[in-house]
Design a protein around this motif. Structure first.
Motif, mmCIF file in Angstrom:
data_model
loop_
_atom_site.group_PDB
_atom_site.id
_atom_site.type_symbol
_atom_site.label_atom_id
_atom_site.label_comp_id
_atom_site.label_asym_id
_atom_site.label_seq_id
_atom_site.Cartn_x
_atom_site.Cartn_y
_atom_site.Cartn_z
ATOM 1 N N VAL A 36 0.851 -1.191 0.000
ATOM 2 C CA VAL A 36 0.000 0.000 0.000
ATOM 3 C C VAL A 36 0.882 1.234 0.000
ATOM 4 O O VAL A 36 1.645 1.474 0.945
ATOM 5 N N HIS A 37 0.762 2.025 -1.055
ATOM 6 C CA HIS A 37 1.440 3.317 -1.130
ATOM 7 C C HIS A 37 0.404 4.403 -0.880
ATOM 8 O O HIS A 37 -0.697 4.354 -1.428
ATOM 9 N N SER A 38 0.755 5.358 -0.048
ATOM 10 C CA SER A 38 -0.216 6.385 0.327
ATOM 11 C C SER A 38 0.300 7.774 0.025
ATOM 12 O O SER A 38 1.429 8.121 0.369
ATOM 13 N N GLU A 39 -0.565 8.560 -0.621
ATOM 14 C CA GLU A 39 -0.326 9.993 -0.749
ATOM 15 C C GLU A 39 -1.046 10.753 0.355
ATOM 16 O O GLU A 39 -0.846 11.947 0.516
ATOM 17 N N ALA A 40 -1.903 10.049 1.109
ATOM 18 C CA ALA A 40 -2.671 10.681 2.188
ATOM 19 C C ALA A 40 -2.015 10.468 3.549
ATOM 20 O O ALA A 40 -2.175 11.280 4.458
ATOM 21 N N PHE A 41 -1.300 9.356 3.694
ATOM 22 C CA PHE A 41 -0.579 9.068 4.923
ATOM 23 C C PHE A 41 0.888 8.881 4.548
ATOM 24 O O PHE A 41 1.234 8.784 3.371
ATOM 25 N N GLU A 42 1.753 8.799 5.531
ATOM 26 C CA GLU A 42 3.180 8.778 5.251
ATOM 27 C C GLU A 42 3.674 7.353 5.007
ATOM 28 O O GLU A 42 3.407 6.443 5.784
ATOM 29 N N GLY A 43 4.422 7.183 3.889
ATOM 30 C CA GLY A 43 5.141 5.943 3.696
ATOM 31 C C GLY A 43 4.371 4.873 2.947
ATOM 32 O O GLY A 43 3.249 5.064 2.489
ATOM 33 N N THR A 44 5.026 3.716 2.834
ATOM 34 C CA THR A 44 4.480 2.562 2.129
ATOM 35 C C THR A 44 4.441 1.377 3.083
ATOM 36 O O THR A 44 5.363 1.169 3.867
ATOM 37 N N THR B 144 -0.873 -13.620 5.449
ATOM 38 C CA THR B 144 -0.959 -14.592 6.549
ATOM 39 C C THR B 144 -0.539 -14.011 7.889
ATOM 40 O O THR B 144 -1.069 -14.406 8.931
ATOM 41 N N THR B 145 0.401 -13.064 7.889
ATOM 42 C CA THR B 145 0.868 -12.452 9.144
ATOM 43 C C THR B 145 0.953 -10.935 8.966
ATOM 44 O O THR B 145 2.047 -10.357 9.001
ATOM 45 N N PRO B 146 -0.182 -10.269 8.779
ATOM 46 C CA PRO B 146 -0.127 -8.825 8.466
ATOM 47 C C PRO B 146 0.465 -7.980 9.580
ATOM 48 O O PRO B 146 1.081 -6.943 9.309
ATOM 49 N N ASP B 147 0.310 -8.388 10.832
ATOM 50 C CA ASP B 147 0.836 -7.580 11.933
ATOM 51 C C ASP B 147 2.343 -7.407 11.865
ATOM 52 O O ASP B 147 2.889 -6.411 12.346
ATOM 53 N N GLU B 148 3.038 -8.372 11.278
ATOM 54 C CA GLU B 148 4.500 -8.308 11.245
ATOM 55 C C GLU B 148 5.015 -7.176 10.366
ATOM 56 O O GLU B 148 6.167 -6.768 10.493
ATOM 57 N N GLY B 149 4.168 -6.656 9.482
ATOM 58 C CA GLY B 149 4.604 -5.581 8.603
ATOM 59 C C GLY B 149 4.231 -4.195 9.068
ATOM 60 O O GLY B 149 4.474 -3.212 8.354
ATOM 61 N N VAL B 150 3.663 -4.074 10.261
ATOM 62 C CA VAL B 150 3.202 -2.778 10.752
ATOM 63 C C VAL B 150 4.399 -1.943 11.209
ATOM 64 O O VAL B 150 5.082 -2.294 12.172
ATOM 65 N N ALA B 151 4.651 -0.842 10.509
ATOM 66 C CA ALA B 151 5.778 0.027 10.841
ATOM 67 C C ALA B 151 5.342 1.456 11.120
ATOM 68 O O ALA B 151 6.175 2.305 11.433
ATOM 69 N N ALA B 152 4.049 1.755 11.000
ATOM 70 C CA ALA B 152 3.500 3.081 11.281
ATOM 71 C C ALA B 152 2.077 2.886 11.780
ATOM 72 O O ALA B 152 1.459 1.842 11.546
ATOM 73 N N GLN B 153 1.545 3.904 12.466
ATOM 74 C CA GLN B 153 0.219 3.733 13.064
ATOM 75 C C GLN B 153 -0.841 3.385 12.030
ATOM 76 O O GLN B 153 -1.685 2.512 12.254
ATOM 77 N N TRP B 154 -0.816 4.043 10.871
ATOM 78 C CA TRP B 154 -1.852 3.778 9.886
ATOM 79 C C TRP B 154 -1.766 2.371 9.328
ATOM 80 O O TRP B 154 -2.764 1.818 8.847
ATOM 81 N N ALA C 34 -3.541 -3.745 8.658
ATOM 82 C CA ALA C 34 -3.412 -5.095 9.212
ATOM 83 C C ALA C 34 -4.759 -5.589 9.725
ATOM 84 O O ALA C 34 -5.117 -6.762 9.543
ATOM 85 N N GLY C 35 -5.517 -4.711 10.355
ATOM 86 C CA GLY C 35 -6.852 -5.087 10.813
ATOM 87 C C GLY C 35 -7.764 -5.462 9.660
ATOM 88 O O GLY C 35 -8.524 -6.434 9.729
ATOM 89 N N ALA C 36 -7.685 -4.676 8.572
ATOM 90 C CA ALA C 36 -8.499 -4.982 7.392
ATOM 91 C C ALA C 36 -8.138 -6.342 6.823
ATOM 92 O O ALA C 36 -9.025 -7.149 6.482
ATOM 93 N N LEU C 37 -6.837 -6.631 6.708
ATOM 94 C CA LEU C 37 -6.424 -7.923 6.164
ATOM 95 C C LEU C 37 -6.815 -9.071 7.083
ATOM 96 O O LEU C 37 -7.174 -10.156 6.610
ATOM 97 N N ALA C 38 -6.774 -8.844 8.380
ATOM 98 C CA ALA C 38 -7.207 -9.885 9.315
ATOM 99 C C ALA C 38 -8.675 -10.228 9.103
ATOM 100 O O ALA C 38 -9.077 -11.399 9.198
#
Length: 416
Positions: A66-74, A80-90, A95-99
């Motif tokens: 996910v690349h965002s122009e509205a929030f910071e970063g990619t 299968t393990t979306p939480d492991e990729g969480v590096a910013a609050q958004w 991760a919740g959506a993928l879960a």
């Protein structure tokens, strides 16, 4: 202002392939019923003409980028393990959506781009727009038809992934709203109906100068009020001689009792959840259980004031709907003022900056003004006679620096 075409162009530039779907998820402004949804009591929000656009294309990578122009970063999250990729609050919302989409096209991946003109971090529900938009766009990209009601349900649970025990208002109005109308949402039993906005009434929103993040101290303060309403519900039921069987216990389970307002004044000003549970003869976990957060059962929390606000605010939803139906703009404005006073004095989620911008907009000719959203910063909304918008906007910017702008009641989620 970003458009579906510009979102498609930005997607192709970012990823080198065309988007197969673009979804529009609007922001939200709540007119009445603040901090009532998590008690199962009604709300009256609008979707607005500022939104996030979510463009997506599927692949077989098993990753969602996910690349965002509205929030910071990619963000790069595994299915299968979306939480492991969480590096910013958004990323937590992603991760919740993928879960919540685990059973939808398992193993499939996607590229996603988020853009839009909806301000982030101010209480206009950018996080819910993100969650609703991502769930809808991914499902469509994976050729799965999700009704908007199901998108809203999944998004509500997905947002709890970040630790905020949201009640479901934001997700439903973002998914279901109709242009030119507010959406009356009832939770027990579930029901929605469109409420026309009368001619001659405009809405201005103004930033207080303080962000309203859903994390950290604001999240903890929000969850304190959630638990406080549950404690109030079981103590009121105990006074009435019965036990609420449903979990979690909600003020909606006792709100229809004629004397509930009188009994609420006999509640303790503050008490720990464990003491309220002991008095009611129930397990404290029924009060403190949150989807993805811990709550200290020994922490003293407000009970009487929280109950007073929620019960009176639910009545203001009925009054606001009636005022809109009658075209009584003066009465509607007065309801907004009463709501803000209750949020400030009883729920205590306003701030000096929110109070200041509301006062400035009223002085400039607004019929009424109140904070909108969870509070603790963010935006206020003013009901304004048509033709007086510029004066109210100027006063708001003069008070807190802005931005301030008109919002128009708009359609909910659309796949474009």
């Amino acid at each position: 202002m970003p458009t579906p075409d510009s979102a498609r162009s930005a997607f192709a530039e970012a990823f080198g392939v065309p988007a197969t779907v673009v979804g529009r998820a609007p922001g939200r402004v709540n007119l009445a019923g603040e901090h009532t949804d998590y008690s199962g009591l009604p709300v009256l929000p609008i979707a607005i003409d500022r939104s996030l656009l979510v463009a997506a294309a599927p692949n077989e990578s098993g990753l969602v980028e996910v690349h965002s122009e509205a929030f910071e970063g990619t963000a790069r999250l595994s299915r299968t393990t979306p939480d492991e990729g969480v590096a910013a609050q958004w990323h937590g919302y992603l991760a919740g959506a993928l879960a919540e989409l685990t059973a939808v096209a398992p193993g499939s991946g996607a590229r996603v781009l988020v853009t839009g003109d909806l301000p982030a971090g101010g209480g206009l529900s950018s996080s819910s727009a993100l969650t609703v938009g991502v769930i809808a766009a991914l499902a469509a990209a994976w050729s799965v038809d999700l009704p908007p009601e199901e998108v809203a349900r999944l998004a509500t649970t997905a947002e709890r992934h970040v630790g905020v025990e949201t009640g479901g208002m934001d997700q439903q109005v973002i998914a279901l709203a109709r242009a030119g109308h507010a959406l009356r949402i009832d939770f027990l039993p579930p029901a929605v109906r469109n409420v026309p906005i009368p001619a001659g009434l405009s809405f201005v929103v103004a930033f207080s100068g303080q962000e309203a993040p859903k994390g950290g101290a604001a999240r903890d303060a929000y969850n304190e009020r959630v638990v406080g309403t549950r404690a109030a519900a079981v103590l009121l039921a105990h006074q009435m001689g019965f036990e609420i069987e449903a979990d979690p216990p909600l003020l909606a389970h006792v709100a229809d009792v004629d004397v509930v307002d009188v009994l609420a004044e006999e509640l303790p000003e503050k008490a720990a959840a464990r003491d309220a549970a002991r008095t009611a003869g129930i397990d404290v976990a029924r009060l403190t259980a949150l989807t993805n957060a811990e709550f200290d059962p020994a922490l003293k929390i407000s009970i009487r004031r929280v109950a007073r606000h929620v019960l009176s605010e639910a009545a203001r939803v009925d009054a606001a709907e009636a005022a809109l139906a009658a075209g009584n703009l003066k009465a509607f404005g007065a309801i907004l003022n009463e709501s803000h006073a209750s949020l400030r004095d009883d729920l205590r989620c306003s701030t000096q900056a929110l109070d200041k911008v509301c006062a400035a907009m009223r002085k400039a000719g607004a019929l009424g003004a109140r904070l909108t959203g969870a509070g603790f910063g963010g935006y206020a909304v003013a009901a304004v006679p048509a033709g007086n918008e510029d004066a109210v906007i100027a006063a708001a910017i003069g008070a807190t620096g802005g931005p301030a702008f008109t919002v128009v009641p708009s359609d909910g989620l659309r796949l474009l």
